[in-house]
Design an enzyme around this catalytic site. Structure first.
Site, PDB file in Angstrom:
ATOM      1  N   ASP A  58      -1.424   7.503   4.375  1.00  0.00           N
ATOM      2  CA  ASP A  58      -2.641   8.009   5.019  1.00  0.00           C
ATOM      3  C   ASP A  58      -3.803   7.936   4.018  1.00  0.00           C
ATOM      4  OD1 ASP A  58      -4.635   9.595   6.200  1.00  0.00           O
ATOM      5  OD2 ASP A  58      -3.206  10.851   7.229  1.00  0.00           O
ATOM      6  N   ASP A 118       8.496   4.818   3.425  1.00  0.00           N
ATOM      7  CA  ASP A 118       7.874   6.031   3.956  1.00  0.00           C
ATOM      8  C   ASP A 118       7.411   5.743   5.389  1.00  0.00           C
ATOM      9  OD1 ASP A 118       7.076   8.640   4.049  1.00  0.00           O
ATOM     10  OD2 ASP A 118       5.658   8.523   2.386  1.00  0.00           O
ATOM     11  N   ASP A 119       7.169   6.815   6.142  1.00  0.00           N
ATOM     12  CA  ASP A 119       6.719   6.606   7.520  1.00  0.00           C
ATOM     13  C   ASP A 119       5.258   6.188   7.582  1.00  0.00           C
ATOM     14  OD1 ASP A 119       5.922   9.106   6.614  1.00  0.00           O
ATOM     15  OD2 ASP A 119       6.371  10.171   8.468  1.00  0.00           O
TER      16      ASP A 119
END
Ligand code: PRP
Length: 175
Positions: free
Chosen positions: A109, A105-106
């Site tokens: 968070d 995943d980027d």
């Protein structure tokens, strides 16, 4: 105070395409020691571009996706209302526990998306480009860590536009 200068900048991070590419290659260097992997599972949509770049560097040709969608809700922790991702829905999963696979995943968070996907693929190796403290423990590897209050703009979120010189703008304003 008269004429106080109020900075318009928020504490954001803007990631350029070259920076994203360079960070992905750094991630790949670290991943070289963790494989070999049977295949890559990209968490769509943010993980799709890093996953394609990782597949190129590690010469992996089997790629799949997990498609997730998250919803935001306001929560109040006593220090003011915060926007939290509370509900993560999986629109498409995979039919194994992730053993031998690389999950990409980027960004992690709040960690809500990653926690949900971890449950589905407990045996996958989970790597992200970037991580914030609330989600860092959920992933195995990341390239950079940012403070929780930084907003990360990815290159696909932004655009470059022409801006006229400041002085020209002032002349127009003055008539
Ligand atoms: O740790 P969290 O708080 O769950 O946030 C991280 C998730 O948020 C982003 O996806 P987003 O929900 O924006 O969807 P998108 O990738 O389809 O744009 C990102 O790609 C992660 O999957």
């Amino acid at each position: 105070m008269e004429n106080a200068f109020i900075s318009p900048y928020r504490d954001d991070i803007v990631i350029s395409w070259p920076e994203l590419h360079r960070d992905t290659r750094l991630l790949c260097r670290a991943l070289m020691d963790r494989g070999p992997f049977k295949g890559i599972i990209a968490i769509a949509r943010g993980g799709l571009i890093p996953a394609a770049l990782v597949a190129r560097e590690l010469e992996i040709r089997l790629l799949d996706t997990i498609c997730a969608s998250s919803y935001e809700a306001a929560s109040d922790d006593g220090q003011g209302a915060q926007i939290m991702r509370t509900e993560v829905k999986i629109l498409k999963g995979v039919e194994h526990d992730g053993e031998g696979y690389l999950l990409i995943d980027d960004l992690v968070d709040t960690g809500a998306t990653a926690r949900m996907i971890r449950k589905l693929l407990p045996k996958a190796f989970f790597a992200t480009l970037y991580a914030k403290p609330m989600g860092r423990e959920v992933v195995d590897l990341c390239v950079k860590e940012f403070r929780q209050d930084k907003w990360v703009y990815f290159p696909w979120d932004i655009d470059y536009t022409f801006v006229p010189p400041l002085k020209k703008n002032c002349q127009v304003d003055a008539g």
